[in-house]
Design a protein around this motif. Structure first.
Motif, mmCIF file in Angstrom:
data_model
loop_
_atom_site.group_PDB
_atom_site.id
_atom_site.type_symbol
_atom_site.label_atom_id
_atom_site.label_comp_id
_atom_site.label_asym_id
_atom_site.label_seq_id
_atom_site.Cartn_x
_atom_site.Cartn_y
_atom_site.Cartn_z
ATOM 1 N N GLY A 416 0.892 -1.332 -0.137
ATOM 2 C CA GLY A 416 -0.007 -0.032 0.054
ATOM 3 C C GLY A 416 0.804 1.351 0.068
ATOM 4 N N PRO A 417 0.202 2.494 0.002
ATOM 5 C CA PRO A 417 1.009 3.718 -0.015
ATOM 6 C C PRO A 417 2.051 3.893 1.170
ATOM 7 N N GLU A 418 1.974 3.096 2.177
ATOM 8 C CA GLU A 418 3.118 3.413 3.185
ATOM 9 C C GLU A 418 4.199 2.788 2.623
ATOM 10 N N LYS A 419 4.151 2.045 2.022
ATOM 11 C CA LYS A 419 5.474 1.738 1.389
ATOM 12 C C LYS A 419 6.384 2.618 0.421
ATOM 13 N N LYS A 420 5.887 3.749 0.074
ATOM 14 C CA LYS A 420 6.567 4.773 -0.806
ATOM 15 C C LYS A 420 7.667 5.047 -0.449
ATOM 16 N N TRP A 421 7.803 5.654 0.930
ATOM 17 C CA TRP A 421 8.871 6.076 1.490
ATOM 18 C C TRP A 421 10.225 5.337 1.570
ATOM 19 N N PRO A 422 9.867 4.158 2.204
ATOM 20 C CA PRO A 422 11.120 3.099 2.252
ATOM 21 C C PRO A 422 11.605 2.876 0.812
ATOM 22 N N LEU A 423 10.535 2.545 -0.392
ATOM 23 C CA LEU A 423 10.801 2.296 -1.599
ATOM 24 C C LEU A 423 11.736 3.641 -2.386
ATOM 25 N N LEU A 424 11.490 4.696 -2.138
ATOM 26 C CA LEU A 424 11.759 6.032 -2.745
ATOM 27 C C LEU A 424 13.395 6.071 -2.111
ATOM 28 N N ALA A 425 13.474 5.899 -0.642
ATOM 29 C CA ALA A 425 14.855 5.772 -0.323
ATOM 30 C C ALA A 425 15.818 4.853 -0.703
ATOM 31 N N THR A 426 15.299 3.720 -1.033
ATOM 32 C CA THR A 426 15.850 2.366 -1.762
ATOM 33 C C THR A 426 16.580 2.846 -3.067
ATOM 34 N N VAL A 427 15.618 3.632 -3.858
ATOM 35 C CA VAL A 427 16.003 4.257 -5.199
ATOM 36 C C VAL A 427 17.210 5.066 -4.977
ATOM 37 N N TYR A 428 17.293 6.026 -4.152
ATOM 38 C CA TYR A 428 18.359 6.992 -4.061
ATOM 39 C C TYR A 428 19.589 6.082 -3.201
ATOM 40 N N ILE A 429 19.362 5.261 -2.636
ATOM 41 C CA ILE A 429 20.588 4.502 -1.905
ATOM 42 C C ILE A 429 21.200 3.384 -2.825
ATOM 43 N N LEU A 430 20.248 2.887 -3.769
ATOM 44 C CA LEU A 430 20.959 1.903 -4.928
ATOM 45 C C LEU A 430 21.770 2.748 -5.751
ATOM 46 N N TYR A 431 21.288 4.102 -6.203
ATOM 47 C CA TYR A 431 21.912 4.937 -7.150
ATOM 48 C C TYR A 431 23.252 5.314 -6.694
ATOM 49 N N GLY A 432 23.041 5.691 -5.331
ATOM 50 C CA GLY A 432 24.666 6.038 -4.495
ATOM 51 C C GLY A 432 25.335 4.821 -4.503
ATOM 52 N N LEU A 433 25.267 3.749 -4.325
ATOM 53 C CA LEU A 433 26.019 2.521 -4.094
ATOM 54 C C LEU A 433 26.689 2.346 -5.402
ATOM 55 N N ASP A 434 26.002 2.153 -6.447
ATOM 56 C CA ASP A 434 26.486 1.843 -7.692
ATOM 57 C C ASP A 434 25.129 1.977 -9.067
ATOM 58 N N PRO A 435 24.891 2.993 -9.514
ATOM 59 C CA PRO A 435 24.007 3.199 -10.366
ATOM 60 C C PRO A 435 23.964 2.367 -11.831
ATOM 61 N N MET A 436 25.146 2.012 -12.222
ATOM 62 C CA MET A 436 25.077 0.972 -13.288
ATOM 63 C C MET A 436 24.796 -0.371 -12.823
ATOM 64 N N VAL A 437 25.558 -0.933 -11.768
ATOM 65 C CA VAL A 437 25.234 -2.210 -11.386
ATOM 66 C C VAL A 437 23.761 -2.617 -10.861
ATOM 67 N N HIS A 438 23.172 -1.461 -10.330
ATOM 68 C CA HIS A 438 21.675 -1.670 -9.756
ATOM 69 C C HIS A 438 20.618 -0.924 -10.735
ATOM 70 N N ARG A 439 20.991 -0.730 -12.040
ATOM 71 C CA ARG A 439 20.199 -0.200 -12.915
ATOM 72 C C ARG A 439 18.770 -0.699 -12.894
ATOM 73 N N ASP A 440 18.766 -1.964 -13.007
ATOM 74 C CA ASP A 440 17.519 -2.782 -13.408
ATOM 75 C C ASP A 440 16.510 -2.657 -11.976
ATOM 76 N N GLN A 441 17.289 -2.720 -11.017
ATOM 77 C CA GLN A 441 16.508 -2.759 -9.709
ATOM 78 C C GLN A 441 16.000 -1.410 -9.453
ATOM 79 N N ILE A 442 16.819 -0.384 -9.811
ATOM 80 C CA ILE A 442 16.189 1.068 -9.600
ATOM 81 C C ILE A 442 15.093 1.103 -10.308
ATOM 82 N N LEU A 443 14.951 0.716 -11.568
ATOM 83 C CA LEU A 443 13.840 1.066 -12.691
ATOM 84 C C LEU A 443 12.629 0.347 -12.058
#
Length: 606
Positions: A416-443
Motif C-alpha cells: 500500500g501507499p505506506e511503502k512509498k517512502w522506504p521504496l523511494l529511499a531504496t532508489v536513492y541508496i541504490l543509485y548512490g552505491l552503484d547506479p550501473m550495477v543496480h540499474r535494473d533494480q532501480i527501474l
C-alpha cells in the motif's frame, strides 16, 4: 500515538473520536451552527471597532502625523486584533518618532515594554506574521537586545505548539544574531532532539537540525568541506531516524530529513571531458554541472609553459560575460584570436576561475588537452555519475546499513501507499552505491512506487528521466561518443532533458514515444541535423529550435500543439528542410493552413 507497538496499530486510549477529524496531526473539532453564529457576531463587532480606530488614525495622520495618542489607539486594537499589517506600520511610525528623543536607558525600557505587549498579542494569535515581524523590529532597535530572554520566550511558545514555524524561524534569527551563536549551536542541536522526541512529525525541528548538524559535527581531515558531516555523526542520525521509521513509517518529515542526509553536501563542479576540434582551432570542456568562467583566472599554455591568449564561449553561443554577469553553462569552448590553431601540446590550468551557479569553486584542474580530432572522459561509471549527481553521499558502509533498514521495513509493511517512502529511499541508496550495477533494480523499484502512489507519478518520472540521461552520459563516456553521432532515447517515459552539454557533437537525436512537455538545453546541440519528437506532449517550440543552426529535419507528429503560436520558433528557420507535424490539433485549423503556407515552406503534407 507513538506508543503503537506495530505499524498502523494505535492504543485504544490514543484513538481519535469518530466525530472529529485531524489535519497535520491536530484534532479539528466541528463547530455547531450556534457557535458559528456567535463567532460571526464577534467578528462583526471587532470589524466595527477596527474601522472606527482606523478612521481616527487616518484623520490624525492627515492633520499632523502619528503621536502618542495614535500609539495608544493601536495598542487597544492590536491587543485583540493582531493581524492588521497596516496598523502595525502606523504604530512603527509613532514609535520611531516617540523613541527618537529618548536616552539609551529610556529606549531600552520602552523596547522591553513593547516586547511585553507583543507577548499578549501572540497570546491572541501565536502564528501572526505581523507580530513576529514587529518583535524583530523591536529587537533590532533595542540598545541591549535581551537575547537570552527571547530564547526563553521561544521555549514558552514552542511548548504550547512545537510546530509553530513562525516561532522556529524567529528562534533561528535570535540565535544567529546573538553574540554567542557558536556556543549556542550544541544547545540548539540538543533542543531540536527534545522537540522531535515529543513529536516526530515536526518539520521545523528537522529543518533546524539539518542546519546545525554540520556546525556541531563537522568532518575532519580530507573529507572536510562546506556543510560536511562526520561519518560517525551520520551513523547516529541514521540510527535515530530508524526509530522514527519503525514507530511511524508514513511520517514524511523524518523521511525528508533522511533524504537530506543521503545527499546533504554539494560537490564542486569538475571537468568531465575535453575535446579538441579536428582543425585544432577549438577546445571544448564539459563540466559536471553549469559553471561560470572567469577567463582571467584560467591559464592556457603551450608546451614551454607560455600563456596563450584565448576567448571563452558558453556552449549555447553566448560570451563568457553578458550584460555584466557571467553566463552559467556546462559546456565551454576555448578559441584563440582569429581562430588560429592551437599548438600540438596545450595544457589548461585553473583553480578558482570557475564557479557553480551557487558560487562553489570548481575542483582544481590541470591537464593536457586531447590531440586534434579526439576527446577524453576523465572518469566513467559510478565516479562519473556521482559527479553528475552534484551531492556527496555517506560512506558505502552507511549506505548498505540504510538499504538493509529499508528492506526490513518493506518486509514488515503491508502492500500500500505506506511503502512509498522506504521504496523511494531504496532508489536513492541504490543509485548512490552503484547506479550501473543496480540499474535494473532501480527501474523496477521506481515502477513499484508509481503503482502504489500514482498521484505523484510526475515526480517519479522526473527522477527516472534524470537517471536515464545520466546513464546515457556514462555510455557516451565508455564509448568515447554516441555511435555514428546518434542517440536513441525512445520509449523511456522521459519528462525532461538533462546534461545535453555532454552530447554537443550529436547529429541525430530520437526522443520519440516519451512524455516530454518542454525542451531544455537544446542550445548545446549546435551540430544537430535531425531531431525526432513524435508522440510526446509538447505544446510548442517557441524560440527553442532557433538555437540549432544545422537542424535540417524535424519530426514532431502526435504532440499537443494547439495553436500557431507554438510554431513561431519554426518560422523561417535558417537550415530546416523537412518538417513533419501530422497528428497535432493545430493541423486541423484554418489558422495553421495560412501560417504554413506563409512561413513553413519545408512542411511535409500529412
Amino acid at each position: 500515538f507513538y506508543s503503537a507497538t506495530r505499524f498502523g496499530e494505535v492504543d485504544d486510549h490514543c484513538k481519535v473520536p469518530e466525530t472529529r477529524n485531524t489535519m497535520h496531526g491536530r484534532v479539528k473539532v466541528k463547530t455547531s451552527e450556534e457557535q458559528k453564529a456567535a463567532k460571526e457576531k464577534e467578528r462583526a463587532k471587532r470589524a466595527q471597532k477596527y474601522v472606527m480606530v482606523r478612521n481616527a488614525i487616518v484623520t490624525k495622520r492627515a492633520s499632523g502625523g502619528v503621536d502618542a495618542e495614535v500609539i495608544k489607539m493601536t495598542t487597544g486594537l492590536l491587543g485583540t486584533l493582531p493581524d492588521f499589517a497596516t496598523m502595525w506600520n502606523w504604530r512603527r511610525e509613532g514609535l520611531i518618532t516617540a523613541w527618537a528623543e529618548l536616552s539609551k536607558e529610556e529606549q531600552q525600557k520602552e523596547c522591553e515594554t513593547e516586547l511585553s505587549f507583543l507577548n499578549g498579542c501572540l497570546g491572541e494569535n501565536p502564528k501572526s506574521y505581523s507580530v513576529w515581524y514587529q518583535r524583530r523590529w523591536v529587537m533590532q532597535r533595542a540598545p541591549l537586545p535581551p537575547w537570552k530572554e527571547e530564547l526563553e520566550n521561544c521555549n514558552f511558545f514552542l511548548k504550547k505548539d512545537e510546530r509553530n514555524f513562525h516561532c522556529w524561524d524567529y528562534r533561528r534569527w535570535v540565535v544567529k544574531n546573538s553574540t554567542h551563536e557558536s556556543a549556542e549551536a550544541a544547545a540548539e542541536f540538543a533542543y531540536t532532539l527534545s522537540k522531535i522526541s515529543d513529536q516526530f512529525s515536526n518539520y521545523s525541528a528537522w529543518h533546524y537540525r539539518s542546519t546545525l548538524l554540520p556546525k556541531v559535527c563537522p568532518a575532519d581531515g580530507d573529507e572536510a568541506a562546506v556543510n560536511s558531516v562526520s561519518q560517525d555523526a551520520l551513523g547516529e542520525e541514521f540510527s535515530m531516524l530508524a526509530s522514527a521509521f519503525y514507530i511511524d513509517p508514513c511520517d514524511q518529515a523524518a523521511w525528508i530529513y533522511h533524504r537530506w542526509l543521503l545527499g546533504r553536501e554539494e560537490t564542486p563542479p569538475s571537468v568531465c571531458a575535453a575535446y579538441t576540434a579536428e582543425d585544432a582551432t577549438c577546445i571544448h570542456l564539459v563540466y559536471s554541472h553549469p559553471v561560470s568562467v572567469n577567463s582571467e583566472a584560467v591559464t592556457v599554455s603551450d608546451a614551454e609553459g607560455n600563456p596563450l591568449e584565448v576567448a571563452w564561449t558558453a556552449g549555447n553561443g553566448a560570451s563568457a560575460s553578458r550584460a555584466g554577469r557571467r553566463v552559467p553553462s556546462s559546456l565551454w569552448a576555448v578559441r584563440r584570436p582569429d581562430n588560429a590553431a592551437f599548438p600540438e601540446t596545450v595544457s589548461l590550468k585553473f583553480d578558482g576561475g570557475v564557479t557553480s551557479t551557487s558560487g562553489l569553486a570548481a575542483a582544481p584542474f590541470a591537464s593536457a588537452v586531447p590531440a586534434a580530432g579526439s576527446g577524453v572522459y576523465y572518469s566513467a561509471g559510478g565516479e562519473l555519475l556521482q559527479r553528475l549527481a552534484r551531492y556527496r553521499l555517506p560512506s558505502a558502509a552507511l549506505l548498505c546499513e540504510q538499504l538493509d533498514m529499508c528492506t526490513e521495513l518493506l518486509e514488515e509493511l503491508d502492500d500500500g501507499p505506506e511503502k512509498k517512502w522506504p521504496l523511494l529511499a531504496t532508489v536513492y541508496i541504490l543509485y548512490g552505491l552503484d547506479p550501473m550495477v543496480h540499474r535494473d533494480q532501480i527501474l523496477s523499484t521506481i515502477a513499484d512506487i508509481t503503482k502504489i502512489d500514482p498521484n505523484r507519478r510526475g515526480y517519479y518520472d522526473d527522477v527516472k528521466s534524470k537517471y536515464e540521461w545520466e546513464w546515457a552520459v556514462n555510455t557516451s563516456a565508455e564509448t568515447g561518443h554516441p555511435k555514428d553521432g546518434a542517440l536513441n532515447m525512445t520509449g523511456k517515459s522521459l519528462t525532461s532533458t538533462h546534461h545535453l552539454g555532454h552530447f554537443f557533437r550529436l547529429q541525430t537525436l530520437d526522443l520519440s514515444d516519451n512524455s516530454l512537455l518542454r525542451l531544455e538545453g537544446l542550445a548545446y546541440l549546435r551540430n544537430l541535423v535531425s531531431l525526432v519528437l513524435d508522440n510526446n506532449r509538447l505544446a510548442g517550440f517557441y524560440d527553442t529550435l532557433q538555437a540549432l543552426p544545422k537542424l535540417a529535419t524535424l519530426s514532431a507528429c502526435n504532440n499537443a500543439i494547439q495553436s500557431v503560436r507554438g510554431l513561431e520558433g519554426l518560422r523561417d528557420h535558417p537550415a530546416l528542410k523537412e518538417l513533419k507535424l501530422a497528428g497535432n490539433p493545430v493541423c486541423t485549423t484554418a489558422e495553421f493552413a495560412e501560417f504554413a503556407q506563409a512561413s513553413l515552406p519545408y512542411l511535409v503534407p500529412s
